[in-house]
Design an enzyme around this catalytic site. Structure first.
Site, short mmCIF file in Angstrom:
data_model
loop_
_atom_site.label_atom_id
_atom_site.label_comp_id
_atom_site.label_asym_id
_atom_site.label_seq_id
_atom_site.Cartn_x
_atom_site.Cartn_y
_atom_site.Cartn_z
N GLU A 226 0.84 -1.21 0.00
CA GLU A 226 0.00 0.00 0.00
C GLU A 226 0.87 1.25 0.00
O GLU A 226 0.65 2.19 -0.78
CB GLU A 226 -0.91 0.02 1.24
N ARG A 278 3.51 -1.38 15.53
CA ARG A 278 2.42 -0.83 16.35
C ARG A 278 2.93 -0.13 17.61
O ARG A 278 2.14 0.37 18.41
CB ARG A 278 1.41 -1.93 16.68
N HIS A 394 -25.80 7.03 20.68
CA HIS A 394 -26.92 7.11 19.75
C HIS A 394 -26.79 6.09 18.62
O HIS A 394 -27.44 6.20 17.59
CB HIS A 394 -27.04 8.53 19.19
#
Ligand code: F6P
Length: 536
Positions: A226, A278, A394
């Protein structure tokens, strides 16, 4: 025996007792069957006036409340026994002194060195003298990188910085730049491009001027598909739009300096194989953070993380927050059978934190064999997910309050706002406290659709403010917590072989997309290949 191994500085990670082999594991199973399963939070508060004090604590830059967790003094004591029997302190110390605890890649795990200060350290791990070469490299790279960041900040020619990277070379910096937005200057825009989907890069490049743009190509390996695809497209765009001087407009953050040079990049900030992707936001991968907030604030980020490192290294197990959180994680995952954890940060600056923590936890501990390659008879990493509060309320909170699964929620809240709009902060804080209360109390007396079972667990991590130091401490806390649960589970938290297969198959299918050769493919993939080709 566990005690002998834990006290031996030379103990190999492979010899540590795995959690299910420890006597405390069986004691926990019995305790869960007898009382843990039917534990009720409401009764626990009624019977124990000191519960809040006993199940909460301060740690550097934050306060943690685990009193709304499904845990009592007996289960907590057994969990500490488990940590001791698995030699958790010795496993931690093996990491700090640079043993090759990443056994499948034969690498040390030393990201804590990236934030270990040149002077004024809060603790000195045993074996630090043996790491003087690494420390010197860290300080030299940090100084050079921060010097460069300040030069970029002072260079009015750059209006846009495009950071290209993926996974650990994207998530941490992107999360931190957003979290620390109040510390940034609006004179410069920072863009993050990670996906190989050209829509992302195209959308960013559309409005940019090559002469005013700086590209940071962030990849530990400098081979990731990528990132390399995006980097090549960015350079092609740069040259096609009349950009000159690739060397001035492209910088590499990588441990593969040769590959960066072959790309045409001469300004490179490196890091080392003992920094996992990471865990790399503290390294040169953090350059966009430093450009955004400046050298001083970047050093504060490191200092906050270092304070948490010192806490993890020196606090007794009973007051050691990463250890306590990890033990609770193991208790939930392996005894209560809870398979997910929801991260809900009541600060929109932390909107990308769940994504960063997903990689941290799931790439580290999403394993099904132990360090010796033995299949594990118990579950490991939970699924992490979440959206900022109050938005999540919500959307998915319905399920957390009344759904059939119990989901432990990790609330993260910040006491002081970094804006001055009146009224908002009190409402935000009222909501985070109310959600934890509602999950715990429920509405057990109401019938039917209005019934809330309650007794649903949550943890609250409370920062005074979202500043660089507290962000550093918060992220380091999560790193160490993941280390602890991985160590108890007996797995190697620092490799990621599970991402390889898809990469290899994508290469194969990429070639088949060109040729149409479907030989040897399963019927589904062959059928899809044909459909995809017919539309291109
Ligand atoms: O997806 C696997 C992985 O190797 C991650 O561990 C890493 O953070 C990411 O890819 C990016 O890797 P690199 O920095 O080498 O481009």
């Amino acid at each position: 025996m566990a005690a002998d191994r834990s006290s031996s500085p030379a103990a190999s990670p492979a010899t540590f007792v795995r959690c299910d082999e420890a006597p405390a594991w069986r004691a926990l199973q019995a305790h869960y069957a007898q009382t843990g399963r039917s534990f009720d939070l409401r009764q626990a508060f009624t019977h124990d006036a000191g519960r809040f004090a006993n199940f909460s604590q301060r740690a550097p830059h934050l306060f943690a409340d685990v009193s709304k967790g499904l845990i009592d003094a007996a289960s907590q004591a057994l969990l500490f026994d488990l940590a001791r029997q698995c030699a958790l302190p010795a496993q931690r110390d093996a990491m700090f002194r640079g043993e090759a605890i990443n056994t499948t890649e034969d690498r040390a795990v030393l990201h804590y060195l990236l934030r270990y200060p040149a002077s004024g350290a809060q603790w000195e791990p045993a074996g630090l003298q043996g790491l003087s070469e690494q420390r010197a490299q860290v300080q030299a790279t940090l100084d050079a990188m921060l010097d460069y960041a300040e030069r970029v900040r002072a260079d009015a020619a750059y209006t846009d910085i495009v950071h290209i990277g993926i996974g650990g070379s994207d998530l941490g910096p992107q999360m931190a730049v957003r979290a620390l937005a109040p510390y940034t200057s609006s004179r410069r825009r920072l863009h993050f491009v990670s996906n190989v989907d050209g829509h992302e890069l195209d959308g960013v490049l559309r409005d940019l001027d090559p002469a005013r743009t700086l590209f940071l190509i962030a990849s530990k390996t400098f081979t990731t598909l990528e990132t390399m695809t995006n980097a090549h497209s960015a350079r092609a765009w740069f040259e096609a739009r009349g950009g000159v001087d690739v060397a001035r407009h492209f910088v590499a953050l990588t441990s593969n300096v040769d590959a960066a040079r072959a790309f045409g990049i001469t300004t490179t900030f490196g890091f080392w194989d003992w920094v996992g992707g990471r865990y790399s936001l503290w390294s040169a991968i953090g350059l966009p953070i430093a450009i955004a907030v400046g050298a001083h604030h970047f050093r504060e980020l490191l200092a906050g993380a270092h304070a948490m490192d010192a806490h993890f290294a020196t606090a007794p197990l009973e007051a050691n927050l990463p250890v306590r959180l990890a033990l609770l994680d193991v208790w939930y995952r392996n005894f209560h059978g809870l398979s997910t954890r929801c991260i809900t940060a009541y600060h929109s600056g932390l909107a990308r934190l769940p994504a960063h923590l997903q990689q941290l936890e799931m790439e580290s501990n999403g394993k099904r064999v132990d360090r010796a390659g033995r299949e594990l008879p118990f579950a490991t990493a939970p699924v992490l997910w979440g959206e900022p509060g109050t938005n999540g309320q919500h959307a998915y909170f319905q399920m957390i309050h009344q759904g059939s699964d119990v989901v432990p929620v990790e609330f993260i809240a910040v006491r002081e706002a970094s804006h001055e709009l009146p009224g908002h902060q009190a409402q935000l804080l009222a909501n985070v406290l109310a959600q934890g209360q509602a999950l715990m109390q429920g509405r057990p007396d109401a019938a039917g659709h209005r019934h809330f079972p309650g007794n649903r667990p949550s943890t609250l991590l409370l920062l005074d403010r979202l500043d660089p130091a507290s962000l550093g401490a918060l992220v380091a806390l999560q790193e160490h917590r993941v280390f602890c649960s991985g160590a108890l589970w007996g797995i190697n938290s620092f490799d990621q072989w599970g991402v390889e297969l898809g990469k290899v198959l994508a290469q194969d299918i990429g070639q088949r997309l060109e040729t149409g050769d479907a030989r040897g493919l399963d019927a589904s993939t062959a059928g899809l290949l044909e459909i995809v080709r017919s539309r291109t």
